[in-house]
Design a protein around this motif. Structure first.
Motif, PDB file in Angstrom:
ATOM      1  N   UNK A  91       0.838  -1.198   0.000  1.00 29.04           N
ATOM      2  CA  UNK A  91       0.000   0.000   0.000  1.00 29.04           C
ATOM      3  C   UNK A  91       0.874   1.248   0.000  1.00 29.04           C
ATOM      4  N   UNK A  92       0.315   2.378  -0.485  1.00 26.05           N
ATOM      5  CA  UNK A  92       1.017   3.645  -0.249  1.00 26.05           C
ATOM      6  C   UNK A  92       0.929   3.965   1.242  1.00 26.05           C
ATOM      7  N   UNK A  93       1.865   4.716   1.771  1.00 26.26           N
ATOM      8  CA  UNK A  93       1.934   4.988   3.213  1.00 26.26           C
ATOM      9  C   UNK A  93       0.670   5.638   3.760  1.00 26.26           C
ATOM     10  N   UNK A  94       0.127   6.595   3.075  1.00 28.67           N
ATOM     11  CA  UNK A  94      -1.027   7.344   3.603  1.00 28.67           C
ATOM     12  C   UNK A  94      -2.354   6.771   3.120  1.00 28.67           C
ATOM     13  N   UNK A  95      -2.537   5.485   3.288  1.00 28.03           N
ATOM     14  CA  UNK A  95      -3.777   4.859   2.847  1.00 28.03           C
ATOM     15  C   UNK A  95      -4.898   5.100   3.839  1.00 28.03           C
ATOM     16  N   UNK A  99      -8.998   1.141   1.376  1.00 26.11           N
ATOM     17  CA  UNK A  99      -8.210   1.283   0.146  1.00 26.11           C
ATOM     18  C   UNK A  99      -7.734  -0.082  -0.318  1.00 26.11           C
ATOM     19  N   UNK A 100      -7.748  -0.262  -1.632  1.00 30.46           N
ATOM     20  CA  UNK A 100      -7.240  -1.511  -2.199  1.00 30.46           C
ATOM     21  C   UNK A 100      -5.725  -1.424  -2.297  1.00 30.46           C
ATOM     22  N   UNK A 101      -5.043  -2.574  -2.165  1.00 31.20           N
ATOM     23  CA  UNK A 101      -3.588  -2.557  -2.267  1.00 31.20           C
ATOM     24  C   UNK A 101      -3.128  -2.180  -3.680  1.00 31.20           C
ATOM     25  N   UNK A 102      -1.938  -1.570  -3.759  1.00 33.52           N
ATOM     26  CA  UNK A 102      -1.342  -1.284  -5.062  1.00 33.52           C
ATOM     27  C   UNK A 102      -0.997  -2.572  -5.780  1.00 33.52           C
TER      28      UNK A 102
END
Length: 157
Positions: A91-95, A99-102
């Motif tokens: 994930x991006x840090x500020x999820x 939020x779905x994973x990258x």
């Protein structure tokens, strides 16, 4: 020319001696290379994981990075991938919640250092920044440990 201080002379002598030892003792691998092993340990319930990211916890955007997790249950017994229904998400840090994973890199059983059959994966981070790597899992194949979720922060250059 500037005169050398005693500290500079001593440092120079130590460097010279180190190079001399390395050059004259080729069969001493512990002297030929110095490596720094960086590991992060997290605990969730009765499972702990030693996390390592190659190369040297210093990944670069667009280049493959290898991650591995030495899972252990309380008492130090290794949990191989075959005993864990594990999932890896990036994930991006500020999820935000939901939020779905990258990405969800597939885990494979690997050998790293003294560990055999542990979960590992290759990750290519899309761009520089801060990411969270989340490993979660439940017991399978008659293994006995509580479900876990471990999160590691990674800075990508």
């Amino acid at each position: 020319m500037f005169p050398l201080s005693n500290k500079s002379k001593t440092l120079g002598l130590l460097v010279f001696l180190g190079l001399l030892i390395e050059a004259t003792i080729p069969n001493a691998p512990q002297l030929n290379s110095i490596s720094v092993l960086a590991h992060e340990v997290e605990v969730s319930g009765d499972v702990a994981a030693t996390f390592h990211l190659e190369p040297n916890h210093n990944p670069r955007a667009g280049e493959p990075a290898r991650v591995w997790f030495a899972l252990t249950r309380r008492g130090g017994q290794i949990i191989p991938l075959e005993q864990c229904n594990c999932k890896l998400e990036v994930y991006p840090k500020n999820r935000k919640d939901g939020d779905k994973p990258l990405m969800q890199p597939p885990l494979t059983a690997i050998s790293a250092e003294k560990y055999q059959g542990i979960p590992g994966a290759n990750i290519v981070f899309p761009k520089a920044g801060i990411y969270e790597i989340e490993l979660s899992g439940t017991a399978q194949n008659k293994a006995n440990f509580k479900p876990f979720k471990l999160t590691y922060t990674v800075t990508v250059r």
